[in-house]
Scaffold this motif. Structure first.
Motif, PDB file in Angstrom:
ATOM      1  N   GLY A 287       0.784  -1.224   0.000  1.00 28.34           N
ATOM      2  CA  GLY A 287       0.000   0.000   0.000  1.00 28.34           C
ATOM      3  C   GLY A 287       0.818   1.278   0.000  1.00 28.34           C
ATOM      4  N   ILE A 288       2.050   1.217  -0.564  1.00 25.37           N
ATOM      5  CA  ILE A 288       2.852   2.437  -0.677  1.00 25.37           C
ATOM      6  C   ILE A 288       2.360   3.218  -1.894  1.00 25.37           C
ATOM      7  N   GLU A 289       2.354   4.526  -1.787  1.00 30.85           N
ATOM      8  CA  GLU A 289       1.946   5.387  -2.887  1.00 30.85           C
ATOM      9  C   GLU A 289       3.035   5.362  -3.972  1.00 30.85           C
ATOM     10  N   PRO A 290       2.731   4.897  -5.220  1.00 28.29           N
ATOM     11  CA  PRO A 290       3.789   4.839  -6.251  1.00 28.29           C
ATOM     12  C   PRO A 290       4.397   6.202  -6.557  1.00 28.29           C
ATOM     13  N   GLY A 291       3.591   7.249  -6.404  1.00 33.50           N
ATOM     14  CA  GLY A 291       4.109   8.595  -6.660  1.00 33.50           C
ATOM     15  C   GLY A 291       4.728   9.225  -5.423  1.00 33.50           C
ATOM     16  N   ALA A 292       5.219   8.393  -4.505  1.00 30.66           N
ATOM     17  CA  ALA A 292       5.749   8.904  -3.224  1.00 30.66           C
ATOM     18  C   ALA A 292       6.946   9.830  -3.382  1.00 30.66           C
ATOM     19  N   GLY A 293       7.590   9.807  -4.559  1.00 28.44           N
ATOM     20  CA  GLY A 293       8.702  10.728  -4.777  1.00 28.44           C
ATOM     21  C   GLY A 293      10.057  10.094  -4.543  1.00 28.44           C
ATOM     22  N   PRO A 294      11.092  10.939  -4.341  1.00 27.35           N
ATOM     23  CA  PRO A 294      12.478  10.478  -4.317  1.00 27.35           C
ATOM     24  C   PRO A 294      12.782   9.402  -3.277  1.00 27.35           C
ATOM     25  N   GLY A 295      11.880   9.188  -2.312  1.00 29.52           N
ATOM     26  CA  GLY A 295      12.184   8.185  -1.295  1.00 29.52           C
ATOM     27  C   GLY A 295      11.714   6.784  -1.647  1.00 29.52           C
ATOM     28  N   LEU A 296      11.078   6.633  -2.827  1.00 35.45           N
ATOM     29  CA  LEU A 296      10.377   5.372  -3.138  1.00 35.45           C
ATOM     30  C   LEU A 296      11.210   4.107  -2.886  1.00 35.45           C
ATOM     31  N   VAL A 297      12.445   4.093  -3.385  1.00 35.50           N
ATOM     32  CA  VAL A 297      13.286   2.903  -3.213  1.00 35.50           C
ATOM     33  C   VAL A 297      13.584   2.652  -1.736  1.00 35.50           C
ATOM     34  N   PHE A 298      13.758   3.762  -0.994  1.00 36.47           N
ATOM     35  CA  PHE A 298      14.161   3.633   0.401  1.00 36.47           C
ATOM     36  C   PHE A 298      13.001   3.250   1.319  1.00 36.47           C
ATOM     37  N   VAL A 299      11.761   3.428   0.836  1.00 36.12           N
ATOM     38  CA  VAL A 299      10.636   2.991   1.658  1.00 36.12           C
ATOM     39  C   VAL A 299      10.062   1.652   1.182  1.00 36.12           C
ATOM     40  N   SER A 300      10.560   1.135   0.041  1.00 34.52           N
ATOM     41  CA  SER A 300      10.012  -0.135  -0.446  1.00 34.52           C
ATOM     42  C   SER A 300      10.983  -1.309  -0.267  1.00 34.52           C
ATOM     43  N   LEU A 301      12.200  -1.208  -0.791  1.00 32.85           N
ATOM     44  CA  LEU A 301      13.110  -2.358  -0.725  1.00 32.85           C
ATOM     45  C   LEU A 301      13.404  -2.829   0.707  1.00 32.85           C
ATOM     46  N   PRO A 302      13.589  -1.903   1.671  1.00 30.01           N
ATOM     47  CA  PRO A 302      13.860  -2.392   3.035  1.00 30.01           C
ATOM     48  C   PRO A 302      12.741  -3.278   3.585  1.00 30.01           C
ATOM     49  N   ILE A 303      11.507  -3.128   3.050  1.00 27.81           N
ATOM     50  CA  ILE A 303      10.433  -4.013   3.503  1.00 27.81           C
ATOM     51  C   ILE A 303      10.761  -5.458   3.112  1.00 27.81           C
ATOM     52  N   ALA A 304      11.319  -5.614   1.907  1.00 25.58           N
ATOM     53  CA  ALA A 304      11.714  -6.957   1.471  1.00 25.58           C
ATOM     54  C   ALA A 304      12.853  -7.480   2.338  1.00 25.58           C
ATOM     55  N   PHE A 305      13.833  -6.591   2.627  1.00 22.04           N
ATOM     56  CA  PHE A 305      14.956  -7.031   3.467  1.00 22.04           C
ATOM     57  C   PHE A 305      14.463  -7.376   4.868  1.00 22.04           C
ATOM     58  N   ALA A 306      13.349  -6.738   5.282  1.00 19.77           N
ATOM     59  CA  ALA A 306      12.850  -6.951   6.640  1.00 19.77           C
ATOM     60  C   ALA A 306      12.361  -8.376   6.867  1.00 19.77           C
ATOM     61  N   ASP A 307      11.741  -8.991   5.837  1.00 21.13           N
ATOM     62  CA  ASP A 307      11.242 -10.337   6.121  1.00 21.13           C
ATOM     63  C   ASP A 307      11.851 -11.443   5.260  1.00 21.13           C
ATOM     64  N   MET A 308      12.866 -11.088   4.480  1.00 24.76           N
ATOM     65  CA  MET A 308      13.573 -12.095   3.682  1.00 24.76           C
ATOM     66  C   MET A 308      14.596 -12.795   4.597  1.00 24.76           C
ATOM     67  N   PRO A 309      14.744 -14.130   4.472  1.00 24.69           N
ATOM     68  CA  PRO A 309      15.781 -14.772   5.303  1.00 24.69           C
ATOM     69  C   PRO A 309      17.165 -14.207   4.955  1.00 24.69           C
ATOM     70  N   GLY A 310      17.916 -13.802   5.959  1.00 24.83           N
ATOM     71  CA  GLY A 310      19.233 -13.202   5.709  1.00 24.83           C
ATOM     72  C   GLY A 310      19.135 -11.810   5.118  1.00 24.83           C
ATOM     73  N   GLY A 311      17.959 -11.197   5.181  1.00 28.23           N
ATOM     74  CA  GLY A 311      17.736  -9.902   4.548  1.00 28.23           C
ATOM     75  C   GLY A 311      18.641  -8.803   5.051  1.00 28.23           C
ATOM     76  N   GLN A 312      19.020  -8.921   6.309  1.00 27.19           N
ATOM     77  CA  GLN A 312      19.927  -7.954   6.899  1.00 27.19           C
ATOM     78  C   GLN A 312      21.234  -7.867   6.091  1.00 27.19           C
ATOM     79  N   PHE A 313      21.740  -9.026   5.689  1.00 28.19           N
ATOM     80  CA  PHE A 313      23.025  -9.040   4.972  1.00 28.19           C
ATOM     81  C   PHE A 313      22.832  -8.774   3.485  1.00 28.19           C
ATOM     82  N   VAL A 314      21.782  -9.380   2.931  1.00 24.84           N
ATOM     83  CA  VAL A 314      21.489  -9.128   1.511  1.00 24.84           C
ATOM     84  C   VAL A 314      21.272  -7.625   1.314  1.00 24.84           C
ATOM     85  N   GLY A 315      20.509  -7.017   2.230  1.00 27.52           N
ATOM     86  CA  GLY A 315      20.207  -5.599   2.129  1.00 27.52           C
ATOM     87  C   GLY A 315      21.456  -4.736   2.232  1.00 27.52           C
ATOM     88  N   ALA A 316      22.318  -5.074   3.194  1.00 32.01           N
ATOM     89  CA  ALA A 316      23.553  -4.296   3.349  1.00 32.01           C
ATOM     90  C   ALA A 316      24.390  -4.397   2.075  1.00 32.01           C
TER      91      ALA A 316
END
Ligand code: PHE
Ligand code: NA
Length: 453
Positions: A287-316
């Motif tokens: 439910g993120i607004e696609p037109g959220a602006g310059p922060g879009l990547v920073f508010v979406s991808l970390p959600i994937a890192f949050a619940d992906m196994p090993g996401g902490q390291f993959v994300g870093a």
């Protein structure tokens, strides 16, 4: 094979065709693909924007990349030096030198806000790596980014670190070491993107995400969106602000320009599309607004890192690779000015780079403050960050492309381009020449005109 570029005149060549492709791809692939493309597509309605963007890559971006590189390669000086030499050698109006001045300055302006975004990526290496996001939801991830924008000193710090990294590499000479690192890190970024795509397709809202990105809805096509698609196409290929010209001046004669430009455009486009495919299914699933602006990547991808196994390291690792891709682009933003300063000012490379980097950092501080302390100061609803982003990509770079098309297509004799593109068949050259003479100046002109009225 690499060589040092410490002498004031440009005397070195990229070792091989592969090396030039690596350097040009290094300049092209960067935040423009992973940060800007998704947010622009999101802000401009998706599919229709993406189609226009792809068309502009093919008919304006890639052909103008060839234009810029050939001027640098033929003159073998800094862009400002090259255009000066060119106006003398071909006895054409001094006016054409404006291409190089405008481009050199535009590149520095881009550097100022580009390194702010790269600073976010650096900060997010540690935020993600420390496990801050692990197990958290979209709302939390969004609040972390809001806090990022609300803390100017922290942003200035990371923006400083990124600028210092770039200055260090440019001061040491562009060619040394860069190619070796990129040969290994770019494929790694590509692989990690593929992993993200896989994760996003497995867990995100695929129908909504891909539908948004690839469904052509002509009603979304305002002239403003068309200009933004053009701006994104030239920004992502680094054309129109002489970055590719300065790399061209290091390119050995006799290398094939046409196939090189096509390779760079294909690689760059695949990275942007993969980033889009990785991000939008997550955006819609949460439910993120696609037109959220310059922060879009920073508010979406970390959600994937949050619940992906090993996401902490993959994300870093992911944010590390984004930062690397950003450095290899920012190098080409400082290089035009640095090359000119060492050419005429009898100044060491290190000193010139330090001066230029200090200026862009300072302007970047203004961009940082536009998110918080100065957020009330806007022009046409845009703060300094948005304004510089808009003016460089949507005005200065397309204008640079248009002028360079007029230069090569009209001011210079046909034999100049034909000599530079001797590898092209008669038919391919004719097509390219038509694009340069008519399509680009006319197309950019019409888009500018409709945006004014
Ligand atoms: N093309 C780079 C990117 O996509 C940005 C850039 C623009 C680099 C202009 C150099 C010149 O991130
Ligand atoms: Na790019």
């Amino acid at each position: 094979g690499s060589a040092s570029t410490n002498s004031s005149a440009v005397t070195t060549h990229w070792g091989s065709r592969l090396t030039f492709i690596l350097a040009a791809t290094g300049s092209a692939v960067g935040l423009g693909n992973i940060w800007k493309f998704p947010y622009m597509a999101g802000a401009n309605g998706g599919g229709a924007f993406v189609m226009m963007y792809l068309a502009f890559i093919a008919i304006i971006g890639a052909p103008m990349l060839m234009n810029e590189v050939m001027v640098g390669r033929a003159m073998r000086r800094s862009p400002i030096g090259s255009m000066l030499k060119m106006t003398e050698q071909y006895d054409i109006a001094k006016f054409w030198r404006a291409i190089a001045w405008m481009g050199t300055i535009a590149a520095l302006v881009i550097m100022s806000f580009y390194s702010v975004v790269a600073g976010w990526a650096l900060d997010y290496i540690f935020k993600t790596g420390s496990g801050l996001f692990s197990g958290r939801d979209a709302e939390f991830v969004g609040s972390v980014f809001s806090q990022e924008l609300a803390a100017p000193v922290n942003m200035m710090f990371w923006h400083f670190i990124f600028t210092a990294l770039t200055v260090g590499i440019v001061a040491a000479g562009v060619i040394d070491g860069l190619e070796k690192a990129l040969r290994f890190l770019m494929p790694l970024l590509f692989l990690l993107l593929l992993l993200m795509v896989g994760y996003s397709l497995a867990t995100g809202d695929v129908a909504a995400g891909l539908g948004f990105l690839f469904t052509f809805k002509p009603e979304d096509l305002s002239w403003g969106a068309v200009l933004s698609a053009l701006g994104q196409a030239v920004f992502t290929l680094s054309v129109g602000c002489v970055s590719m010209m300065v790399y061209g001046s290091y390119m050995a004669p006799g290398q094939k320009l046409g196939s090189t430009a096509v390779s760079v455009a294909l690689l760059d486009t695949s990275v942007a599309l993969l980033a889009g495919i990785a991000i939008f299914p997550i955006v819609f699933a949460h439910g993120i607004e696609p037109g959220a602006g310059p922060g879009l990547v920073f508010v979406s991808l970390p959600i994937a890192f949050a619940d992906m196994p090993g996401g902490q390291f993959v994300g870093a690792l992911f944010f590390i690779l984004i930062a690397v891709a950003a450095v290899s682009s920012s190098i080409s933003l400082l290089e035009p000015a640095v090359a000119r300063m060492t050419e005429v000012l009898n100044m060491s490379r290190a000193k010139a780079t330090l001066i230029v980097g200090s200026c862009t950092w300072l302007l970047g501080v203004g961009c940082v403050l536009s998110f918080n302390a100065w957020s009330d100061y806007t022009i046409a609803g845009k703060g300094l960050f948005d304004l510089l982003d808009y003016i460089t990509a949507n005005v200065l770079m397309p204008l640079g492309c248009m002028l360079i098309a007029l230069l090569v297509g009209w001011a210079l004799p046909r034999s100049f381009a034909r000599g530079q593109l001797s590898e092209l068949s008669q038919r391919h050259f004719a097509l390219w020449y038509f694009i340069t003479r008519y399509l680009v100046p006319f197309g950019v002109g019409v888009i500018f005109l409709f945006n004014l009225v």
